[in-house]
Design a protein around this motif. Structure first.
Motif, mmCIF file in Angstrom:
data_model
loop_
_atom_site.group_PDB
_atom_site.id
_atom_site.type_symbol
_atom_site.label_atom_id
_atom_site.label_comp_id
_atom_site.label_asym_id
_atom_site.label_seq_id
_atom_site.Cartn_x
_atom_site.Cartn_y
_atom_site.Cartn_z
ATOM 1 N N THR A 64 -8.121 7.119 -0.117
ATOM 2 C CA THR A 64 -7.193 6.014 0.122
ATOM 3 C C THR A 64 -6.809 5.321 -1.172
ATOM 4 N N GLU A 65 -7.764 5.229 -2.109
ATOM 5 C CA GLU A 65 -7.460 4.654 -3.423
ATOM 6 C C GLU A 65 -6.264 5.345 -4.060
ATOM 7 N N HIS A 66 -6.201 6.666 -3.943
ATOM 8 C CA HIS A 66 -5.101 7.425 -4.549
ATOM 9 C C HIS A 66 -3.865 7.422 -3.641
ATOM 10 N N LEU A 67 -4.087 7.399 -2.334
ATOM 11 C CA LEU A 67 -2.963 7.432 -1.401
ATOM 12 C C LEU A 67 -2.093 6.185 -1.508
ATOM 13 N N ALA A 72 2.270 2.333 0.949
ATOM 14 C CA ALA A 72 1.681 1.000 1.058
ATOM 15 C C ALA A 72 0.396 1.042 1.894
ATOM 16 N N PRO A 73 -0.582 0.148 1.607
ATOM 17 C CA PRO A 73 -1.786 0.091 2.437
ATOM 18 C C PRO A 73 -1.487 -0.134 3.909
ATOM 19 N N SER A 74 -0.403 -0.867 4.216
ATOM 20 C CA SER A 74 -0.060 -1.108 5.622
ATOM 21 C C SER A 74 0.260 0.193 6.348
ATOM 22 N N VAL A 75 0.856 1.142 5.641
ATOM 23 C CA VAL A 75 1.171 2.440 6.242
ATOM 24 C C VAL A 75 -0.122 3.190 6.562
ATOM 25 N N VAL A 76 -1.075 3.152 5.640
ATOM 26 C CA VAL A 76 -2.369 3.804 5.876
ATOM 27 C C VAL A 76 -3.052 3.180 7.085
ATOM 28 N N GLY A 112 -12.926 5.379 7.233
ATOM 29 C CA GLY A 112 -12.956 5.095 5.804
ATOM 30 C C GLY A 112 -11.605 4.608 5.307
ATOM 31 N N ALA A 113 -10.536 5.277 5.734
ATOM 32 C CA ALA A 113 -9.185 4.841 5.368
ATOM 33 C C ALA A 113 -8.871 3.485 5.979
ATOM 34 N N ASP A 330 -6.116 -3.104 -5.052
ATOM 35 C CA ASP A 330 -6.252 -1.999 -4.103
ATOM 36 C C ASP A 330 -7.288 -0.981 -4.592
ATOM 37 N N THR A 331 -7.215 -0.656 -5.874
ATOM 38 C CA THR A 331 -8.174 0.289 -6.449
ATOM 39 C C THR A 331 -9.589 -0.282 -6.399
ATOM 40 N N ALA A 332 -9.734 -1.553 -6.760
ATOM 41 C CA ALA A 332 -11.057 -2.190 -6.765
ATOM 42 C C ALA A 332 -11.659 -2.226 -5.370
#
Length: 410
Positions: A64-67, A72-76, A112-113, A330-332
């Motif tokens: 998810t970090e790379h995705l 956007a995180p909202s899409v994930v 996890g995602a 997001d990465t952190a």
């Protein structure tokens, strides 16, 4: 739509997502004995199945970090949460061993995602609000956990099959999750105004994040100790009845909910560092009381202290990562989230092995010491005088974006 309305809707939608995840996870873990019986999983094989879920979740958190560099995180989150719900239904729908293996694998990857993207959005929204709201999201998770565990208890009491017990929850929650996902608010929506484009942690960045990773792992070692060993401890060590032995975890969940519901007020008033320090001392005191308890009710008091203390640490750890890396939150968060699963994997086997080799009273002192490590890293949660978003509020001035002072939401 004005900015304050958009943020309030985003906060409410994300709070509901946390709530649904609490329900879903509780429905899974509280029916593990029924899952084992349905698929004929041996006692030797069961730990392998259970360990596979957090391992796969950790892999998905890294992915998810790379995705989120591409979407956007909202899409994930919009796709991960329905997959978690459908995977839960799959756990109850299968008939053969490989069926449940596939369903639990899908559950681990999607959860996890989900966890990573959900906390990314939480950290992002907290920055937009300019005040602490992260504990409120995790309070919604605790409330969902209580309701999910209650629903699982009813299903077991009524002798409902797994699929029959899971289907109503999935049927109700799935469309609501899809509807709510329309209102998620991404950090990308505000990067132009904040001047904080998402980037990597930079040279030495992970070294700065490492203390928070250690805190996260130790907090989840404590949490998994309560989840997996509280009933056995009360029954085998303190001599309670089987019915009474089920109470400590419920007490722990309720105090977790209460602590998180009021914890944001404490952060706004006293700062994150003070709240985390007090929470750490309460959690350590709880383990000490449990280890020394002469009887059942003293043990109950210890687990109550544990719930009040531990509940503030995890949400504030995510929030601290966002403050430490405002341009790479997001990465952190994704990397920090991995240590959630590390703590979960270590905690239960560690206490069990120590209890068998030594005593369970002595074993309770180990998570106590590990939780106290948080005190040595408390400064990582921010300056003592800081209140989350003070600098942001100064920059914002009188702009409408500072909706936190009178906002509604979860």
């Amino acid at each position: 739509m004005t900015d304050d309305v958009r943020l309030r809707r985003g906060r409410g939608a994300l709070g509901f997502s946390f709530f649904v995840q609490g329900v879903t996870f509780a429905l899974l873990v509280t029916r593990i004995p029924a899952i084992q019986d349905r698929y004929g999983i041996s006692d030797g094989l069961l730990p392998v199945f259970l360990a596979a879920v957090p391992v796969l979740a950790g892999v998905a958190s890294v992915a998810t970090e790379h995705l989120v560099k591409r979407v956007a995180p909202s899409v994930v989150l919009r796709w991960a949460q329905p997959l978690v719900l459908l995977s839960l239904l799959g756990v109850g729908a299968g008939e053969r061993l490989w069926h449940v293996a596939v369903a639990l694998g899908a559950f681990g990857l999607s959860v996890g995602a989900l966890d990573a993207s959900m906390n990314m959005l939480g950290v992002s929204l907290q920055r937009a609000y300019g005040r602490s709201i992260m504990l409120g999201f995790h309070a919604a998770y605790s409330l969902g956990g209580i309701l999910g565990a209650s629903a699982a208890w009813y299903g077991a009491h009524a002798h409902l099959g797994l699929f029959t017990g899971y289907l109503p929850a999935v049927a109700v929650l799935l469309p609501l999750v899809l509807l709510g996902s329309r209102y998620y608010v991404d950090r990308a929506d505000r990067t132009a105004s904040e001047g904080l484009p998402e980037k990597g942690l930079g040279a030495g960045g992970f070294a700065l994040l490492l203390p928070l990773c250690l805190v996260m792992a130790c907090a989840y070692i404590g949490d998994s100790t309560v989840a997996n060993w509280s009933a056995k401890y009360l029954q085998d060590v303190l001599g309670s009845s089987e019915q009474t032995a089920t109470v400590p975890y419920n007490v722990y969940m309720v105090t977790t909910l209460v602590g998180r519901a009021v914890g944001d007020l404490g952060v706004r008033r006293f700062g994150a560092v003070a709240v985390v320090r007090v929470g750490t001392l309460l959690a350590a005191s709880g383990f000490a009381v449990v280890a020394a308890a002469p009887g059942v009710w003293t043990g109950m008091l210890g687990f109550t202290l544990l719930g009040i203390g531990l509940c503030v640490i995890v949400p504030q750890t995510f929030a601290a990562a966002g403050r430490l890396f405002p341009g790479a939150s997001d990465t952190a968060v994704a990397r920090l989230n991995i240590f959630n699963y590390v703590g979960f994997l270590i905690g239960s086997p560690l206490v069990g092995a120590l209890g068998d080799a030594w005593t369970y009273r002595g074993a309770m002192l180990v998570p106590m010491v590990l939780v106290l490590i948080t005190l040595f890293h408390a400064r990582s949660f921010g300056p003592r005088e800081a209140r989350y978003g003070v600098d942001h509020e100064r920059r914002a001035g009188d702009r409408v974006v500072d909706v936190g002072r009178g906002g509604n939401g979860v």
